[in-house]
Design a protein around this motif. Structure first.
Motif, PDB file in Angstrom:
ATOM      1  N   LYS A 149     -11.115   9.887   6.195  1.00  0.00           N
ATOM      2  CA  LYS A 149     -10.472   9.416   4.961  1.00  0.00           C
ATOM      3  C   LYS A 149      -9.492   8.299   5.263  1.00  0.00           C
ATOM      4  O   LYS A 149      -8.611   8.450   6.114  1.00  0.00           O
ATOM      5  CB  LYS A 149      -9.711  10.573   4.294  1.00  0.00           C
ATOM      6  N   ASN A 150      -9.633   7.201   4.543  1.00  0.00           N
ATOM      7  CA  ASN A 150      -8.715   6.069   4.699  1.00  0.00           C
ATOM      8  C   ASN A 150      -7.421   6.405   3.950  1.00  0.00           C
ATOM      9  O   ASN A 150      -7.364   6.356   2.735  1.00  0.00           O
ATOM     10  CB  ASN A 150      -9.373   4.812   4.119  1.00  0.00           C
ATOM     11  N   VAL A 151      -6.393   6.756   4.718  1.00  0.00           N
ATOM     12  CA  VAL A 151      -5.176   7.310   4.119  1.00  0.00           C
ATOM     13  C   VAL A 151      -3.948   6.425   4.304  1.00  0.00           C
ATOM     14  O   VAL A 151      -2.870   6.744   3.789  1.00  0.00           O
ATOM     15  CB  VAL A 151      -4.870   8.698   4.726  1.00  0.00           C
ATOM     16  N   SER A 152      -4.091   5.313   5.028  1.00  0.00           N
ATOM     17  CA  SER A 152      -2.909   4.495   5.293  1.00  0.00           C
ATOM     18  C   SER A 152      -3.346   3.164   5.880  1.00  0.00           C
ATOM     19  O   SER A 152      -4.521   2.979   6.256  1.00  0.00           O
ATOM     20  CB  SER A 152      -1.994   5.228   6.292  1.00  0.00           C
ATOM     21  N   VAL A 153      -2.419   2.231   5.930  1.00  0.00           N
ATOM     22  CA  VAL A 153      -2.637   0.992   6.679  1.00  0.00           C
ATOM     23  C   VAL A 153      -1.342   0.681   7.426  1.00  0.00           C
ATOM     24  O   VAL A 153      -0.247   0.796   6.870  1.00  0.00           O
ATOM     25  CB  VAL A 153      -3.068  -0.167   5.754  1.00  0.00           C
ATOM     26  N   PHE A 178      -6.437  -0.288   9.536  1.00  0.00           N
ATOM     27  CA  PHE A 178      -6.730   0.688   8.489  1.00  0.00           C
ATOM     28  C   PHE A 178      -6.805   2.055   9.155  1.00  0.00           C
ATOM     29  O   PHE A 178      -7.536   2.228  10.134  1.00  0.00           O
ATOM     30  CB  PHE A 178      -8.036   0.337   7.780  1.00  0.00           C
ATOM     31  N   ARG A 187       3.108  11.130   7.716  1.00  0.00           N
ATOM     32  CA  ARG A 187       2.310  11.548   6.562  1.00  0.00           C
ATOM     33  C   ARG A 187       2.070  13.046   6.533  1.00  0.00           C
ATOM     34  O   ARG A 187       1.831  13.632   5.474  1.00  0.00           O
ATOM     35  CB  ARG A 187       0.972  10.793   6.530  1.00  0.00           C
TER      36      ARG A 187
END
Lengths: 312, 312
Positions: A201-205, A222, A275
């Motif tokens: 899951k793309n959860v931050s950059v 990413f 996070r």
């Protein structure tokens, strides 16, 4: 190796290019004056010398700015111009950065996030080009406790041999989505099958501006979280990784403070620990400053990956 | 209300103070030249007029900087000086900002994150003081799908009546940890008992620099996620909230684009949607720019809450 007394030092060790710079070399500009890079004096001097040997000159150069000359107008022409230059410098062994030539092309994004040209990855620090990649935090939930899969880089890697790294990471090939890049790298680096990698899951950059012996590196990663089954173990495949460890976040934090990590991967780990509420404002005095260093505003155009993959 | 065509507009509508400002009034400086605020010309003019009526003058004022005069050296003296000034302006109805007087004290942080003085919350925009709060995303997992508890602000609130807000939010009283603030506000605003509120997790921090009719507002919000039981419903208690809705993220995003949200709360929602992979680099073209606006570097000292609560 550098060791640290706190996490603020860890992130500052990576995001270390000064925030206010008065004289940082020439800006690499496109036709519409969009700035896509920064060329420091040692590189600028070599560029001036090279430019004088060609007629017409490929570049228009002054102290503060470098443009492509007006006969170079297309993406292919810009790509060819930079390729010829970098091959020349590589042959001449002008810069150590080019000893690590990878035969891997990175896009340089211009106006509206459209690719302006592509260039060899190893050459990007010479022009201070903004680069983009994916990093994957592989983790398990063991009776409610998070444990993280940590990679030790192969001892034979040209850069950062033997240090700790995120479970999976890699640059985004031109035309790939971030998820496709993750699936590809999960297979190549850690033998993680697509059926598992698809759950990343793309959860931050995370973005930062670092420097190295090779030049300037404004970088954007990413960040993906990938929860793996408790009974699954990533394994090295393409020789990039020596071995994997499954560690508690206490162990991971200790290793970060010991300076055992590749600096930019340590940022991704710190972002993960924030996070997941392992690092909080109530237990970390530098909480806000650390967050700033994980999210540095870089004054270069960004790719619009969502539009690019939609148009394919 | 303003409506938006994309999420970048949403975050820019809140984080709207220019990134490069050449003439933005006077800087409010402490003894050690630490800058704790910005005073725009309309306020500066009134401050000059007020200052001239007192002997000794409480402030030393030039075009670009305001200092406390040298006889004002302690936290109590700075607090008293600002309190007297703001009470004067409130009585004279000089600034509309002070009509919303709350009798709520905010700390102004100086060198090393130590409180330099405290001042009335409603007055902070006049001096462009950096403020700090907590925002709580209340959510449930309904068969794997996230649904978010959304608050509609009371129609009787002096600021932003009737618009949408995060489940719970509030300023951090001096001496409170972020978690204690969350527990207090969960009780006061949404009737959420401490036994549930204790599970809130500090997972992010959102910072932005906004402006309003009242002045300049550089703000930092510690973000908490609180997963609530499926059969639990938050309810209004202290009159701040009109009602709560349980919405899918599609519904939440639509309401954000409709401009139904208090601008800074929309940022917290966008941050939530990024951390939970509802907004990704592969589906949102402005992914990186949006992240920048959620994490603006504010050039003012930050509190070191972790140290403050440890020392109590």
């Amino acid at each position: 190796m550098v060791t640290f007394t706190n996490l603020l030092q860890v992130v500052q060790h990576c995001d270390k290019y000064p925030y206010t710079v008065t004289n940082d070399g020439a800006r690499l500009l496109l036709e519409d004056n969009v700035c896509v890079g920064t060329i420091l004096p040692p590189v600028l001097n070599e560029l001036v010398a090279y430019n004088q040997t060609l007629d017409p000159c490929p570049f228009v150069i002054c102290d503060t700015a470098v443009h492509f000359n007006e006969h170079i107008t297309t993406m292919d022409e810009r790509t060819k111009t930079v390729e010829t230059l970098m091959n020349h410098w590589r042959t001449q062994q002008t810069f150590s950065a080019l000893a690590g030539w990878r035969n891997e092309l990175y896009a340089v994004y211009g106006k509206d996030g459209q690719p302006a040209f592509v260039m060899e990855r190893a050459a990007t620090p010479l022009f201070g080009i903004s680069t983009f990649g994916v990093h994957v935090n592989g983790f398990v939930l063991d009776q409610g406790e998070i444990k993280m899969w940590v990679a030790r880089r192969s001892l034979s890697k040209p850069t950062w041999p033997g240090v700790l790294d995120n479970c999976v990471a890699g640059g985004i090939p031109y035309g790939y989505s971030t998820k496709e890049t993750v699936v590809k790298e999960c297979d190549e680096e850690a033998n993680i099958p697509e059926s598992l990698a698809q759950h990343a899951k793309n959860v931050s950059v995370v973005s930062y501006y670092t420097t190295s012996q090779y030049g300037l590196q404004p970088e954007t990663e990413f960040v993906f979280d990938l929860e793996l089954p408790l009974d699954y173990q990533p394994t090295p495949k393409d020789g990039e990784v020596e071995c994997f460890y499954l560690w508690t976040l206490d162990q991971v934090k200790e290793s970060v403070l010991r300076g055992d990590w590749k600096p930019n991967c340590a940022l991704v780990v710190v972002d993960f620990m924030m996070r997941h509420a392992y690092i909080t404002a109530d237990n970390e005095p530098d909480y806000i400053d650390i967050s700033y260093h994980l999210h540095r505003r870089l004054e270069f155009p960004c790719p619009k990956i969502a539009l690019a993959i939609k148009s394919l």
